[in-house]
Design an enzyme around this catalytic site. Structure first.
Site, PDB file in Angstrom:
ATOM      1  N   MET A  81      28.968   4.626  49.947  1.00 39.96           N
ATOM      2  CA  MET A  81      30.385   4.420  49.698  1.00 39.96           C
ATOM      3  C   MET A  81      30.365   3.210  48.652  1.00 39.96           C
ATOM      4  O   MET A  81      31.563   2.493  48.458  1.00 39.96           O
ATOM      5  CB  MET A  81      31.389   3.968  51.000  1.00 39.96           C
ATOM      6  CG  MET A  81      31.199   5.134  51.899  1.00 39.96           C
ATOM      7  SD  MET A  81      32.686   5.272  52.998  1.00 39.96           S
ATOM      8  CE  MET A  81      32.585   3.709  53.764  1.00 39.96           C
ATOM      9  N   HIS A 112      24.222  -3.251  47.651  1.00 34.42           N
ATOM     10  CA  HIS A 112      23.601  -4.266  47.988  1.00 34.42           C
ATOM     11  C   HIS A 112      21.956  -3.738  48.196  1.00 34.42           C
ATOM     12  O   HIS A 112      21.756  -2.726  48.057  1.00 34.42           O
ATOM     13  CB  HIS A 112      23.865  -5.037  49.260  1.00 34.42           C
ATOM     14  CG  HIS A 112      24.087  -4.146  50.358  1.00 34.42           C
ATOM     15  ND1 HIS A 112      23.050  -3.415  51.032  1.00 34.42           N
ATOM     16  CD2 HIS A 112      25.179  -3.738  51.135  1.00 34.42           C
ATOM     17  CE1 HIS A 112      23.395  -2.784  52.178  1.00 34.42           C
ATOM     18  NE2 HIS A 112      24.716  -2.831  52.431  1.00 34.42           N
ATOM     19  N   GLY A 131      20.299  -2.975  50.488  1.00 31.63           N
ATOM     20  CA  GLY A 131      19.833  -2.220  51.550  1.00 31.63           C
ATOM     21  C   GLY A 131      20.194  -0.782  50.727  1.00 31.63           C
ATOM     22  O   GLY A 131      19.316   0.200  50.829  1.00 31.63           O
ATOM     23  N   HIS A 132      21.162  -0.637  49.909  1.00 29.71           N
ATOM     24  CA  HIS A 132      21.369   0.636  49.364  1.00 29.71           C
ATOM     25  C   HIS A 132      20.276   0.925  48.356  1.00 29.71           C
ATOM     26  O   HIS A 132      19.696   1.960  48.109  1.00 29.71           O
ATOM     27  CB  HIS A 132      22.610   0.694  48.674  1.00 29.71           C
ATOM     28  CG  HIS A 132      23.988   0.497  49.318  1.00 29.71           C
ATOM     29  ND1 HIS A 132      24.572  -0.634  49.270  1.00 29.71           N
ATOM     30  CD2 HIS A 132      24.627   1.634  50.072  1.00 29.71           C
ATOM     31  CE1 HIS A 132      25.544  -0.311  50.185  1.00 29.71           C
ATOM     32  NE2 HIS A 132      25.587   0.931  50.529  1.00 29.71           N
ATOM     33  N   LYS A 172      20.998   0.450  59.652  1.00 29.94           N
ATOM     34  CA  LYS A 172      22.079  -0.596  60.534  1.00 29.94           C
ATOM     35  C   LYS A 172      23.150   0.360  61.087  1.00 29.94           C
ATOM     36  O   LYS A 172      23.515  -0.239  61.960  1.00 29.94           O
ATOM     37  CB  LYS A 172      22.750  -1.207  59.120  1.00 29.94           C
ATOM     38  CG  LYS A 172      23.599  -2.446  59.716  1.00 29.94           C
ATOM     39  CD  LYS A 172      24.320  -3.228  58.670  1.00 29.94           C
ATOM     40  CE  LYS A 172      25.259  -2.400  58.117  1.00 29.94           C
ATOM     41  NZ  LYS A 172      26.871  -2.416  58.799  1.00 29.94           N
ATOM     42  N   ASP A 173      23.409   1.454  60.405  1.00 34.76           N
ATOM     43  CA  ASP A 173      24.311   2.473  61.085  1.00 34.76           C
ATOM     44  C   ASP A 173      23.628   3.389  62.038  1.00 34.76           C
ATOM     45  O   ASP A 173      23.539   4.415  61.852  1.00 34.76           O
ATOM     46  CB  ASP A 173      25.282   3.039  60.176  1.00 34.76           C
ATOM     47  CG  ASP A 173      26.003   2.127  59.275  1.00 34.76           C
ATOM     48  OD1 ASP A 173      27.083   1.465  59.524  1.00 34.76           O
ATOM     49  OD2 ASP A 173      25.624   2.000  58.021  1.00 34.76           O
ATOM     50  N   GLN A 206      25.463   6.147  63.425  1.00 32.61           N
ATOM     51  CA  GLN A 206      25.490   7.475  62.417  1.00 32.61           C
ATOM     52  C   GLN A 206      24.479   8.145  62.147  1.00 32.61           C
ATOM     53  O   GLN A 206      24.435   9.317  61.896  1.00 32.61           O
ATOM     54  CB  GLN A 206      25.964   6.479  60.961  1.00 32.61           C
ATOM     55  CG  GLN A 206      25.933   7.200  59.953  1.00 32.61           C
ATOM     56  CD  GLN A 206      26.725   6.694  58.696  1.00 32.61           C
ATOM     57  OE1 GLN A 206      28.019   6.770  58.786  1.00 32.61           O
ATOM     58  NE2 GLN A 206      25.828   6.277  57.930  1.00 32.61           N
ATOM     59  N   VAL A 260      17.936  -3.712  55.785  1.00 30.24           N
ATOM     60  CA  VAL A 260      17.545  -4.899  54.834  1.00 30.24           C
ATOM     61  C   VAL A 260      18.423  -6.114  55.109  1.00 30.24           C
ATOM     62  O   VAL A 260      19.639  -6.058  55.507  1.00 30.24           O
ATOM     63  CB  VAL A 260      17.711  -4.629  53.391  1.00 30.24           C
ATOM     64  CG1 VAL A 260      17.375  -5.879  52.726  1.00 30.24           C
ATOM     65  CG2 VAL A 260      16.620  -3.317  52.913  1.00 30.24           C
TER      66      VAL A 260
END
Ligand code: PAF
Length: 274
Positions: A24, A28, A30-31, A142-143, A146, A169
């Site tokens: 989305m 950061h 993590g992405h 993290k999710d 999900q 991360v």
């Protein structure tokens, strides 16, 4: 990096392996890690940037969710992404009459606190999988819930996609990177790593404690109380089975600590292995 807005323009070379990173935006580290991993393991790295309205409940942060497309494009380019699919809402949702609902793993936790959230996630991920037809797809741990939902979609709907769940991360002080961290005031930002600390401490105590339900509940209750005392409003702080998301009575193989808590208006979620 090619930026594509329309499904009809997404002419991917199907002879190549495609690593897909649905996002989305508001990138950061993590992405970027997901993109690098996708690029390492595939010929092409395709990223989607779509702030999906259907996964936000009424009164949630859809309107103010951070949007920074041109910065995101540059960051994705630097992480080695080849294609960025950034459609308008109307390109993804037509009549909006089909919804995917995953049973059981969505019953509790995020599913309970955010009614309709996982229907929105499941539906958009199913649509994006059909548009991109990836070889592999990458999601951040993290999710955690999900990830369990997406695993069910891929298995139950027979998507022939390999899933990769990538380690969270973290900032130096342990706070999980999240686009929503941008909402934290400097004071809240100082308190925020307390959530992960509590998860880790609870996980360690649970590993070492007697294996019975009341000892477990005692440890969890004490950490909930300590989080409250340090300014968090706790939605849940629980020990669960990592595959089914059902509560566990004591620490065992495959167990996971999961938590969601607010610091004033900002909601944080995190988890750790037990
Ligand atoms: O994790 C996210 O950013 C979103 O839930 C996802 C998977 C891109 C679906 O909109």
């Amino acid at each position: 990096l090619r930026i594509i807005r329309k499904v009809s323009e997404l002419d991917l070379d199907r002879s190549k392996s495609i690593g897909f990173v649905p996002t989305m935006g508001a990138f950061h580290e993590g992405h970027l890690e997901l993109m690098r991993e996708a690029k390492r393991e595939n010929d092409l790295c395709v990223v989607s940037l779509f702030v999906n309205p259907t996964q936000f409940g009424p009164g949630e942060d859809y309107g103010k969710y951070p949007r920074q497309e041109s910065t995101d494009f540059e960051m994705a380019r630097s992480a080695g992404a080849d294609v960025m699919f950034a459609p308008e809402v109307s390109e993804i949702y037509g009549e909006k009459t089909t919804t995917i609902r995953v049973a059981n793993v969505t019953d509790r936790w995020e599913g309970e606190k955010r009614p309709g959230h996982f229907e929105g996630v499941a539906t958009v991920v199913a649509i994006l999988f059909n548009i991109v037809e990836p070889t592999r797809a990458y999601f951040g741990l993290k999710d955690f819930q999900q990830c369990a939902v997406i695993r069910r979609i891929v298995e139950d709907l027979r998507y022939g996609i390999e899933l990769r769940f990538v380690e969270t991360v973290r900032e130096e002080d342990g706070l999980a990177m999240s686009s929503r961290n941008a909402y934290l005031s400097p004071e809240e930002r100082k308190k925020a790593p307390g959530l992960y600390r509590a998860l880790q401490n609870a996980a360690q105590e649970l590993r070492q404690s007697t294996k019975d339900a009341s000892t477990t509940e005692g440890i969890l209750a004490r950490h909930r109380e300590e989080l409250r005392a340090s300014g968090f409003s706790v939605d849940y702080f629980a020990l669960v089975d990592g595959a089914t998301l059902e509560p566990l009575e004591y620490a065992q193989e495959g167990g996971r600590m999961i938590a969601a808590a607010h610091l004033n208006a900002t909601r944080l979620i995190d988890n750790c292995q037990v």
